[in-house]
Scaffold this motif. Structure first.
Motif, PDB file in Angstrom:
ATOM      1  N   TYR A 180      28.791  41.566  -4.496  1.00 21.13           N
ATOM      2  CA  TYR A 180      28.328  41.709  -3.117  1.00 21.13           C
ATOM      3  C   TYR A 180      29.472  41.610  -2.096  1.00 21.13           C
ATOM      4  CZ  TYR A 180      23.566  40.987  -4.881  1.00 21.13           C
ATOM      5  OH  TYR A 180      22.364  41.100  -5.550  1.00 21.13           O
ATOM      6  N   GLU A 181      30.693  41.560  -2.563  1.00 19.34           N
ATOM      7  CA  GLU A 181      31.829  41.347  -1.667  1.00 19.34           C
ATOM      8  C   GLU A 181      31.851  42.311  -0.476  1.00 19.34           C
ATOM      9  OE1 GLU A 181      34.872  39.001  -0.380  1.00 19.34           O
ATOM     10  OE2 GLU A 181      33.627  38.680  -2.170  1.00 19.34           O
ATOM     11  N   PRO A 182      31.563  43.615  -0.673  1.00 22.53           N
ATOM     12  CA  PRO A 182      31.541  44.512   0.500  1.00 22.53           C
ATOM     13  C   PRO A 182      30.514  44.088   1.557  1.00 22.53           C
ATOM     14  CG  PRO A 182      31.605  45.787  -1.535  1.00 22.53           C
ATOM     15  CD  PRO A 182      31.355  44.366  -1.933  1.00 22.53           C
ATOM     16  N   PHE A 183      29.415  43.498   1.115  1.00 29.41           N
ATOM     17  CA  PHE A 183      28.405  43.032   2.062  1.00 29.41           C
ATOM     18  C   PHE A 183      28.911  41.808   2.825  1.00 29.41           C
ATOM     19  CE2 PHE A 183      25.945  45.530  -0.911  1.00 29.41           C
ATOM     20  CZ  PHE A 183      25.027  46.176  -0.101  1.00 29.41           C
ATOM     21  N   TYR A 184      29.594  40.912   2.106  1.00 28.78           N
ATOM     22  CA  TYR A 184      30.125  39.721   2.757  1.00 28.78           C
ATOM     23  C   TYR A 184      31.195  40.067   3.792  1.00 28.78           C
ATOM     24  CZ  TYR A 184      28.096  37.560  -1.454  1.00 28.78           C
ATOM     25  OH  TYR A 184      27.267  37.177  -2.475  1.00 28.78           O
ATOM     26  N   GLN A 185      31.905  41.139   3.540  1.00 30.07           N
ATOM     27  CA  GLN A 185      33.044  41.502   4.385  1.00 30.07           C
ATOM     28  C   GLN A 185      32.663  42.333   5.603  1.00 30.07           C
ATOM     29  OE1 GLN A 185      35.917  40.280   4.155  1.00 30.07           O
ATOM     30  NE2 GLN A 185      36.168  39.552   2.059  1.00 30.07           N
ATOM     31  N   GLY A 186      31.394  42.496   5.866  1.00 27.33           N
ATOM     32  CA  GLY A 186      31.027  43.199   7.080  1.00 27.33           C
ATOM     33  C   GLY A 186      29.763  44.049   7.019  1.00 27.33           C
ATOM     34  N   LEU A 187      29.313  44.401   5.804  1.00 30.77           N
ATOM     35  CA  LEU A 187      28.096  45.200   5.711  1.00 30.77           C
ATOM     36  C   LEU A 187      26.865  44.388   6.098  1.00 30.77           C
ATOM     37  CD1 LEU A 187      28.279  47.495   2.530  1.00 30.77           C
ATOM     38  CD2 LEU A 187      28.291  48.134   4.939  1.00 30.77           C
ATOM     39  N   ARG A 208      27.255  24.258  -1.809  1.00 32.15           N
ATOM     40  CA  ARG A 208      28.358  25.114  -2.261  1.00 32.15           C
ATOM     41  C   ARG A 208      28.212  26.530  -1.707  1.00 32.15           C
ATOM     42  NH1 ARG A 208      27.494  22.359  -7.245  1.00 32.15           N
ATOM     43  NH2 ARG A 208      26.305  24.138  -8.064  1.00 32.15           N
ATOM     44  N   GLU A 209      26.974  27.044  -1.711  1.00 34.09           N
ATOM     45  CA  GLU A 209      26.747  28.395  -1.216  1.00 34.09           C
ATOM     46  C   GLU A 209      27.100  28.492   0.273  1.00 34.09           C
ATOM     47  OE1 GLU A 209      24.483  31.226  -3.346  1.00 34.09           O
ATOM     48  OE2 GLU A 209      26.384  30.376  -4.000  1.00 34.09           O
ATOM     49  N   VAL A 210      26.666  27.501   1.046  1.00 40.05           N
ATOM     50  CA  VAL A 210      26.943  27.518   2.476  1.00 40.05           C
ATOM     51  C   VAL A 210      28.440  27.474   2.726  1.00 40.05           C
ATOM     52  CG1 VAL A 210      26.706  26.223   4.633  1.00 40.05           C
ATOM     53  CG2 VAL A 210      24.717  26.540   3.148  1.00 40.05           C
ATOM     54  N   ASP A 211      29.167  26.630   1.991  1.00 37.08           N
ATOM     55  CA  ASP A 211      30.620  26.555   2.155  1.00 37.08           C
ATOM     56  C   ASP A 211      31.285  27.882   1.824  1.00 37.08           C
ATOM     57  OD1 ASP A 211      30.584  23.942   2.994  1.00 37.08           O
ATOM     58  OD2 ASP A 211      30.909  23.101   0.989  1.00 37.08           O
ATOM     59  N   ARG A 212      30.794  28.558   0.780  1.00 36.41           N
ATOM     60  CA  ARG A 212      31.352  29.872   0.424  1.00 36.41           C
ATOM     61  C   ARG A 212      31.180  30.869   1.567  1.00 36.41           C
ATOM     62  NH1 ARG A 212      28.788  29.713  -4.955  1.00 36.41           N
ATOM     63  NH2 ARG A 212      30.359  29.296  -6.547  1.00 36.41           N
ATOM     64  N   PHE A 213      29.967  30.930   2.090  1.00 39.11           N
ATOM     65  CA  PHE A 213      29.647  31.974   3.066  1.00 39.11           C
ATOM     66  C   PHE A 213      30.242  31.704   4.436  1.00 39.11           C
ATOM     67  CE2 PHE A 213      25.832  32.633   0.193  1.00 39.11           C
ATOM     68  CZ  PHE A 213      26.359  33.777  -0.388  1.00 39.11           C
ATOM     69  N   LYS A 214      30.661  30.464   4.703  1.00 40.32           N
ATOM     70  CA  LYS A 214      31.278  30.166   5.989  1.00 40.32           C
ATOM     71  C   LYS A 214      32.586  30.922   6.171  1.00 40.32           C
ATOM     72  CE  LYS A 214      29.285  25.595   6.937  1.00 40.32           C
ATOM     73  NZ  LYS A 214      29.551  24.125   7.017  1.00 40.32           N
ATOM     74  N   ARG A 215      33.160  31.410   5.079  1.00 38.85           N
ATOM     75  CA  ARG A 215      34.414  32.167   5.163  1.00 38.85           C
ATOM     76  C   ARG A 215      34.182  33.590   5.644  1.00 38.85           C
ATOM     77  NH1 ARG A 215      34.919  30.437  -0.338  1.00 38.85           N
ATOM     78  NH2 ARG A 215      34.924  32.636  -0.957  1.00 38.85           N
ATOM     79  N   TYR A 216      32.946  34.020   5.664  1.00 31.34           N
ATOM     80  CA  TYR A 216      32.644  35.419   5.959  1.00 31.34           C
ATOM     81  C   TYR A 216      31.969  35.568   7.327  1.00 31.34           C
ATOM     82  CZ  TYR A 216      33.385  35.936   0.922  1.00 31.34           C
ATOM     83  OH  TYR A 216      33.919  35.926  -0.345  1.00 31.34           O
ATOM     84  N   PRO A 217      32.052  36.768   7.916  1.00 35.81           N
ATOM     85  CA  PRO A 217      31.433  37.018   9.246  1.00 35.81           C
ATOM     86  C   PRO A 217      29.944  37.308   9.145  1.00 35.81           C
ATOM     87  CG  PRO A 217      32.553  38.998   8.506  1.00 35.81           C
ATOM     88  CD  PRO A 217      32.826  37.945   7.451  1.00 35.81           C
ATOM     89  N   VAL A 218      29.183  36.341   8.657  1.00 33.74           N
ATOM     90  CA  VAL A 218      27.742  36.510   8.495  1.00 33.74           C
ATOM     91  C   VAL A 218      27.023  35.311   9.096  1.00 33.74           C
ATOM     92  CG1 VAL A 218      27.965  37.888   6.390  1.00 33.74           C
ATOM     93  CG2 VAL A 218      27.751  35.385   6.222  1.00 33.74           C
ATOM     94  N   LYS A 219      25.758  35.522   9.450  1.00 30.12           N
ATOM     95  CA  LYS A 219      24.893  34.423   9.844  1.00 30.12           C
ATOM     96  C   LYS A 219      24.050  34.007   8.643  1.00 30.12           C
ATOM     97  CE  LYS A 219      24.399  35.355  14.792  1.00 30.12           C
ATOM     98  NZ  LYS A 219      23.447  35.597  15.902  1.00 30.12           N
ATOM     99  N   LEU A 220      23.779  32.715   8.540  1.00 30.04           N
ATOM    100  CA  LEU A 220      22.975  32.196   7.434  1.00 30.04           C
ATOM    101  C   LEU A 220      21.574  31.862   7.919  1.00 30.04           C
ATOM    102  CD1 LEU A 220      25.524  29.823   5.662  1.00 30.04           C
ATOM    103  CD2 LEU A 220      24.996  32.203   5.139  1.00 30.04           C
ATOM    104  N   LEU A 221      20.584  32.323   7.155  1.00 38.87           N
ATOM    105  CA  LEU A 221      19.183  32.059   7.476  1.00 38.87           C
ATOM    106  C   LEU A 221      18.570  31.213   6.372  1.00 38.87           C
ATOM    107  CD1 LEU A 221      16.582  34.574   8.870  1.00 38.87           C
ATOM    108  CD2 LEU A 221      15.953  32.993   7.056  1.00 38.87           C
TER     109      LEU A 221
END
Length: 411
Positions: A125-132, A150-163
């Motif tokens: 899913y890396e392309p999605f994390y990087q902006g898709l 762990r999941e939240v810490d991972r995703f904080k590196r990416y330009p996404v909002k968490l729901l």
């Protein structure tokens, strides 16, 4: 093909509504979408959103979220949806391929917002994390707490909002917000503990509208409609009836009856005093999920009570105005964290309304029960009850549409 629709609010960290997830269910399979083909599913969802319901009637000024699979994404018909209003949620079982990534990039370039539903981290899913992807949705019930951190810490590196999905308590909401989630979805907002901070605000904007109407000798229909805008105002009107008509044995059935009992002269004086007594308590807003639910529930019950059911003797005693009253009053226990018995001690409402509120008794109680099941997305149970009542899915859809259209006018 006829459908029922579930609509669940999505909230921000301030507990304000920012959107709705829309869930469509066919009579053949209400707990999960079931179609003969995904192409048919795509066409049906788009038709439902665009024409059967109407975007603004269902969503008001908020954004809608719709689940999609690979075939739906790859279909040209998905582009009929208004990109500035509808977000696409990519289902978790979709296989990630180069064609799918290219299609998502195309939709992204066209202005669609994309979300990953019920997601777990995966390198594919890396392309999605990087902006898709704009939003990543994590299921709090199925994800162990340690893994969730762990999941939240991972995703904080990416330009996404968490729901955070399936937030079912005040404690879980607060913990999720501290963890870094931006958006929240679940039933937590309907619990009394979430709104203990709520005061019985006088809703100044509605009071000023009332004062203007009363000063200009507006028709009682207009005054009644203004009262219907606010559960708080309706409750206070009933308290006022008890004060000015103390000792009366006549029970209140409708908002109009309460207005008539008080009298326009007394009502005008009360509104003038109430405005000055507000002391900056603030104006109720309908991006509050409880106010939103109260408005939609009351209007839906009112429309259901209008149905003419030729094949059923049930619901024959449910009058539209009484149904609206039950819908409004049924939310007070959640808004103010006080027991229904305490509320009813202060109100001179009919035995039928009391029975519906306390024990879901009578036809009004049946309507309330159906409304609550649909709000909780218990669509199997709701469909079974509606079938016994002789209410068709199409009739329910029409009632939902009218209720949401009325609700959207309040924003």
């Amino acid at each position: 093909m006829q459908h029922l629709m579930g609509r669940q609010p999505i909230l921000n960290g301030l507990e304000e509504i920012v959107g709705y997830e829309l869930l469509f269910r066919s009579p053949r399979s209400l707990t999960a979408a079931s179609f003969d083909s995904h192409v048919q599913a795509t066409a049906q969802v788009i038709v439902d959103v665009l024409s059967s319901f109407g975007i603004r009637e269902v969503l008001g000024e908020y954004r809608g979220y719709i689940n999609v699979d690979a075939e739906m994404l790859l279909s040209d018909t998905i582009e009929l949806l208004p990109r500035d209003v509808i977000s696409l949620e990519l289902l978790e079982h979709v296989e990630i391929t180069s064609d799918l990534i290219a299609r998502c990039q195309q939709l992204k370039d066209k202005g669609f917002l994309l979300a990953l539903d019920d997601h777990r981290y995966g390198p594919q899913y890396e392309p999605f994390y990087q902006g898709l992807a704009d939003i990543i949705k994590l299921d709090l019930l199925t994800t162990p707490l340690e893994e969730l951190y762990r999941e939240v810490d991972r995703f904080k590196r990416y330009p996404v909002k968490l729901l955070a999905e399936k937030v079912d308590s005040r404690h879980v909401f607060l913990r999720s917000r501290r963890m870094g989630f931006d958006l929240f979805q679940g039933y937590f907002f309907a619990r009394p503990s979430i709104v203990q901070k709520t005061r019985m605000a006088n809703a100044s904007g509605v009071f000023f509208r009332l004062l203007q109407q009363l000063s200009s000798d507006a028709e009682i229909d207009q005054i009644e409609e203004t009262f219907k805008l606010s559960p708080v105002l309706t409750y206070k009107l009933l308290l006022l009836v008890n004060s000015v008509a103390y000792g009366s044995r006549e029970k209140i059935r409708t908002v109009r009856q309460a207005i008539t009992r008080v009298g326009l002269q007394h009502l005008r004086r009360w509104v003038q005093l109430a405005i000055f007594a507000d002391e900056g308590a603030g104006v109720q807003t309908f991006n509050n999920p409880l106010m939103d639910m109260a408005a939609a529930r009351a209007a839906f019950m009112e429309e259901m009570a209008r149905l003419e059911l030729s094949n059923s003797k049930l619901l024959r005693h449910a009058q539209p105005d009484e149904a609206f009253m039950v819908g409004i009053l049924s939310m007070l226990k959640d808004v103010y964290d006080i027991g229904m018995s305490d509320i009813l001690q202060n109100l001179n409402v009919t035995d039928e309304i009391q029975g519906a509120l306390v024990s879901h008794g009578g036809d009004l109680g049946t309507l309330l029960c159906v409304s609550e099941m649909m709000e909780r997305l218990e669509l199997d149970e709701a469909a079974s009850c509606l079938e016994r009542l002789g209410v068709s899915p199409q009739s329910v859809l029409e009632c939902q549409k009218k209720a949401y259209a009325w609700r959207s006018k309040l924003v």
